[in-house]
Scaffold this motif. Structure first.
Motif, PDB file in Angstrom:
ATOM      1  N   PRO A  61      -0.886   7.280  -9.871  1.00 53.72           N
ATOM      2  CA  PRO A  61      -2.114   7.332  -9.070  1.00 53.72           C
ATOM      3  C   PRO A  61      -3.266   6.454  -9.573  1.00 53.72           C
ATOM      4  O   PRO A  61      -3.414   6.230 -10.773  1.00 53.72           O
ATOM      5  CB  PRO A  61      -2.520   8.802  -9.137  1.00 53.72           C
ATOM      6  N   ASN A  62      -4.063   5.987  -8.635  1.00 55.28           N
ATOM      7  CA  ASN A  62      -5.376   5.380  -8.854  1.00 55.28           C
ATOM      8  C   ASN A  62      -5.449   4.386 -10.014  1.00 55.28           C
ATOM      9  O   ASN A  62      -6.376   4.423 -10.825  1.00 55.28           O
ATOM     10  CB  ASN A  62      -6.433   6.474  -9.028  1.00 55.28           C
ATOM     11  N   ASP A 110      -6.770  13.674  -3.511  1.00 55.09           N
ATOM     12  CA  ASP A 110      -6.381  12.297  -3.192  1.00 55.09           C
ATOM     13  C   ASP A 110      -4.954  12.018  -3.695  1.00 55.09           C
ATOM     14  O   ASP A 110      -4.148  11.397  -3.002  1.00 55.09           O
ATOM     15  CB  ASP A 110      -7.370  11.332  -3.859  1.00 55.09           C
ATOM     16  N   ASP A 151      -9.107   2.944  -6.235  1.00 59.00           N
ATOM     17  CA  ASP A 151      -7.722   2.642  -6.614  1.00 59.00           C
ATOM     18  C   ASP A 151      -7.611   2.054  -8.025  1.00 59.00           C
ATOM     19  O   ASP A 151      -6.515   1.750  -8.492  1.00 59.00           O
ATOM     20  CB  ASP A 151      -7.031   1.755  -5.566  1.00 59.00           C
ATOM     21  N   LEU A 177       0.786   4.165  -2.811  1.00 58.74           N
ATOM     22  CA  LEU A 177       0.455   5.551  -2.500  1.00 58.74           C
ATOM     23  C   LEU A 177       1.376   6.544  -3.209  1.00 58.74           C
ATOM     24  O   LEU A 177       0.914   7.581  -3.677  1.00 58.74           O
ATOM     25  CB  LEU A 177       0.503   5.792  -0.977  1.00 58.74           C
ATOM     26  N   ASN A 214      -2.126  11.107  -1.037  1.00 60.04           N
ATOM     27  CA  ASN A 214      -1.456   9.804  -1.121  1.00 60.04           C
ATOM     28  C   ASN A 214       0.046   9.948  -1.270  1.00 60.04           C
ATOM     29  O   ASN A 214       0.814   9.186  -0.679  1.00 60.04           O
ATOM     30  CB  ASN A 214      -1.991   8.993  -2.313  1.00 60.04           C
ATOM     31  N   HIS A 215       0.444  10.910  -2.067  1.00 65.38           N
ATOM     32  CA  HIS A 215       1.893  11.029  -2.298  1.00 65.38           C
ATOM     33  C   HIS A 215       2.628  11.573  -1.072  1.00 65.38           C
ATOM     34  O   HIS A 215       3.748  11.160  -0.797  1.00 65.38           O
ATOM     35  CB  HIS A 215       2.156  11.810  -3.590  1.00 65.38           C
ATOM     36  N   GLU A 259       0.836  -1.194   0.000  1.00 69.97           N
ATOM     37  CA  GLU A 259       0.000   0.000   0.000  1.00 69.97           C
ATOM     38  C   GLU A 259       0.879   1.256   0.000  1.00 69.97           C
ATOM     39  O   GLU A 259       0.594   2.228  -0.705  1.00 69.97           O
ATOM     40  CB  GLU A 259      -0.927  -0.033   1.222  1.00 69.97           C
ATOM     41  N   GLU A 289       1.513  10.997   1.978  1.00 66.09           N
ATOM     42  CA  GLU A 289       1.438   9.893   2.945  1.00 66.09           C
ATOM     43  C   GLU A 289       2.445   8.789   2.612  1.00 66.09           C
ATOM     44  O   GLU A 289       3.083   8.213   3.505  1.00 66.09           O
ATOM     45  CB  GLU A 289       0.020   9.307   2.990  1.00 66.09           C
TER      46      GLU A 289
END
Ligand code: GCW
Length: 676
Positions: A513-514, A604, A581, A509, A608-609, A505, A611
């Protein structure tokens, strides 16, 4: 009624030294700190017992037993083990039953089953587990590793040193390492191995001739003694390059005669040979298309020739147009495997197996499961994973893959038949259940610890264990690997497991992305390059513009979604139900599109980046708590690589965040540092 019986009893002084629970470590560390299983065998406890000396596997058991006894005597007063060949249909060819009462009895139908039982017992003891009986039968028939090793010693997409098999266009002939490797694989239940790259270059094309036969025989003897079948990747154009024919047309009699001769010569020398792995009409490799023939024609030709010898032909479905024009929006590479192979369902011989990559592109950190699983219903099938971390950190980042594989095996295709879940349908949708299963691209190299990143040994361990038992959880496997590999406090093991379990995960992240995939540096596939593949021929685009980003693979786009069952198709087609995702795999959406998690897409991406990097930073701190607990070599190996991962995560974060900030002009809600 027993075919053979081995009885060996060793009396001992049970006031022995403190139990050393590291998997093989206490005994073998001095020799080579390679893995939880190391190489040498101490013969001190080996006396005499009857055995079928012609049976390679039972000889292996004899060699391994002294180590097992050493462990058993530490925990049990009575170290007697009875190996029993029985007849019990429910155990099949590879299953076993271990009973522990006063003594320990391992029962199986074959010596191979006994071997697996022995390793299992060994593991249970090292883990300190108490049990009365374990009955275990593998869930998947074929549990394979594909090596992408070249004979010059390089490994395509290999990041743990040179090939353990080859150097200088010869076999390396370091049979000790090959032995160690075979043992490592057998201890986790691997039963098939292809030993050369699927891209078959000039010298390797000759592996099927008699040029290397003596070395091949040695390799085969070693792997057979651990219950592992050997396969070769072949070059479809061999009739031209080796046979001096002007064609490799599978329907041409001269071509068939050529292969017939090759195969019968091989089997004369190696009667237990497994068969061929074929990458055809893919990324420049030759194949049947050149002659107007189909994949079924190609695969079935090999199958027919291999059949009398019990051989199989493993045919890869990684077939797509790699010379695409990025301007042409009508082509969607993700569709290719299904479009090529679905129409051929039911047309392959029962000793052909289609090998299908987990996802429809190429081992990205997040992909939907290939719709061929569940689609194909009359064809033998193997799902293909990738142990080597080509797109996921190249043995320099922690990326524990059990969660990726679990996700695929537990994926419910939602077809209206049962079983509709991948792990079950691999077998049930195959026409011969023994010709189905799982394979993974290999990872080991000459690096002293096998995998370059010490923590990534956990992937080999988990891979084998999961192929055998599909119910195991990622957590269980991570915990066990930690316990088998290190002597640590409970908290220490918890720390190792936590890093492993969250690592996929974490990587996701800070990566593309996604579910959009790629965005990595072309060719080397390490580090970020957002537009690196955008105007290239490889069919891996993200289509970002100032309004939004993503592939429209819905019903209004390339219609890839329609390759799934109707339920999955509707789920993925609808932006409201498509998982966050995977959103950009299936849809082009605007930057301010609201995700299911309530955030806008752009926020997002930023979150995410940031995190992702913070998580790597936390790993560094967590790892530091182990400094005085873990052996120095492992400690510094991992801490050095975590620092590197941290730098790389920052690079990903900043390039991705800046790219999307520049495209969208939308600022981060929390005003964190995004370079403009
Ligand atoms: O992802 C691609 C790799 C190639 C590999 C190919 C395949 C062996 O970048 O290096 O070739 O997959 O799976 O055949």
């Amino acid at each position: 009624e027993n075919l053979f019986k081995i009885f060996f009893q060793h009396f001992f002084d049970f006031l022995k030294e403190k139990q050393d629970k590291r998997y093989m470590k206490g005994i073998l560390d001095k020799m080579r700190d390679k893995c939880w299983l190391s190489k040498q065998v101490d013969r001190a406890f080996f006396n005499s017992f009857q055995i079928d000396s012609k049976d390679l596997i039972s000889n292996t058991i004899i060699k391994e037993m002294p180590i097992l006894f050493k462990e058993i005597e530490k925990v049990s007063q009575n170290a007697a083990i009875l190996f029993q060949l029985i007849q019990d249909d429910s155990l099949g060819e590879e299953g076993f039953n271990i009973k522990r009462c006063e003594s320990t009895i391992i029962q199986a139908n074959t010596s191979k089953g006994l071997l697996y039982g022995m390793y299992r017992l060994y593991e249970e003891i090292l883990l300190g587990n108490q049990f009365k009986e374990i009955i275990s039968i593998p869930d998947q028939s074929i549990r394979m590793i594909n090596h992408w090793d070249n004979m010059d010693g390089t490994i395509e997409r290999g990041y743990a040193g040179e090939s353990i098999f080859y150097a200088n266009n010869q076999f390396r002939r370091d049979w000790t390492i090959v032995h160690e490797y075979a043992r490592l694989l057998a201890s986790i239940g691997i039963n098939a191995l292809s030993i050369n790259n699927v891209n078959v270059h000039k010298v390797e094309t000759r592996l099927i001739t008699m040029d290397f036969i003596e070395d091949l025989k040695t390799m085969n003897a070693i792997f057979s003694s651990y219950g592992i079948k050997l396969f070769l990747s072949i070059n479809f154009a061999s009739p031209i390059t080796i046979g001096r024919l002007e064609t490799a047309d599978p329907l041409d009699e001269r071509v068939q005669n050529f292969w017939q001769k090759i195969v019968s010569n091989l089997y004369k020398e190696i009667p237990t040979f497994g068969g061929f792995v074929v990458k055809a009409d893919s990324e420049g490799e030759p194949g049947p298309f050149a002659y107007g023939r189909g994949h079924d024609d190609g695969a079935n030709m090999f199958a027919e020739i291999l059949k009398p010898f019990g051989g199989i032909c493993i045919w890869r479905c990684f077939v797509y147009n790699c010379k695409q024009d990025w301007r042409d929006r009508s082509i969607d590479r993700a569709r290719a495997a299904y479009d090529h192979f679905m129409p051929l369902d039911g047309r392959f011989s029962d000793n052909v197996i289609l090998q299908i990559k987990l996802g429809s592109l190429d081992f990205q950190v997040k992909e939907p499961v290939s719709p061929l699983f569940g689609g194909l219903r009359k064809t033998n099938q193997i799902i293909e994973f990738q142990l080597t971390q080509e797109y996921t950190g190249q043995q320099r980042a922690v990326y524990y893959q059990a969660p990726v594989w679990k996700e695929a095996l537990d994926f419910d295709t939602k077809h209206d038949y049962s079983p509709s879940v991948v792990k079950g349908l691999l077998k049930s949708n195959s026409i011969d259940s023994k010709n189905s299963g799982i394979c993974a691209v290999g990872v080991v190299g000459m690096d002293e610890n096998w995998t370059h990143h010490k923590l990534m040994q956990s992937n080999i361990y988990a891979y084998g264990k999961l192929c055998w038992d599909n119910q195991l959880t990622s957590e269980e496997m991570a915990n066990n690997w930690s316990k088998l590999s290190f002597i640590l406090s409970d908290q220490g093991h918890k720390t190792v497991s936590e890093i492993l379990i969250t690592s996929r995960e974490t990587y996701r992240l800070y990566n593309a992305p996604n579910g959009v995939g790629f965005m990595c540096k072309p060719h080397i596939h390490y580090g970020p390059d957002v537009d690196g593949y955008e105007y290239d021929r490889w069919g891996t685009y993200h289509f970002a513009d100032r309004n939004g980003i993503g592939n429209n693979r819905s019903k209004t786009g390339t219609k890839y979604v329609e390759q799934y069952s109707s339920q999955r198709c509707e789920e993925y087609h609808n932006v409201k139900t498509c998982p966050d995702d995977l959103l950009l795999w299936f849809h082009y959406v605007k930057y301010d599109h609201k995700l299911q998690n309530g955030k806008t897409l752009i926020q997002d991406i930023y979150d995410n980046h940031f995190e992702g990097v913070e998580r790597v930073q936390k790993y560094i701190a967590q790892w530091q708590t182990l400094e005085n607990e873990i052996d120095e070599e492992s400690y510094s190996n991992v801490s050095g690589l975590l620092d590197e991962q941290y730098d790389m995560a920052i690079e990903w974060r900043d390039q991705i965040n800046t790219y999307f900030f520049r495209k969208s002009g939308i600022s981060d809600k929390y005003n964190r540092n995004i370079y403009n």
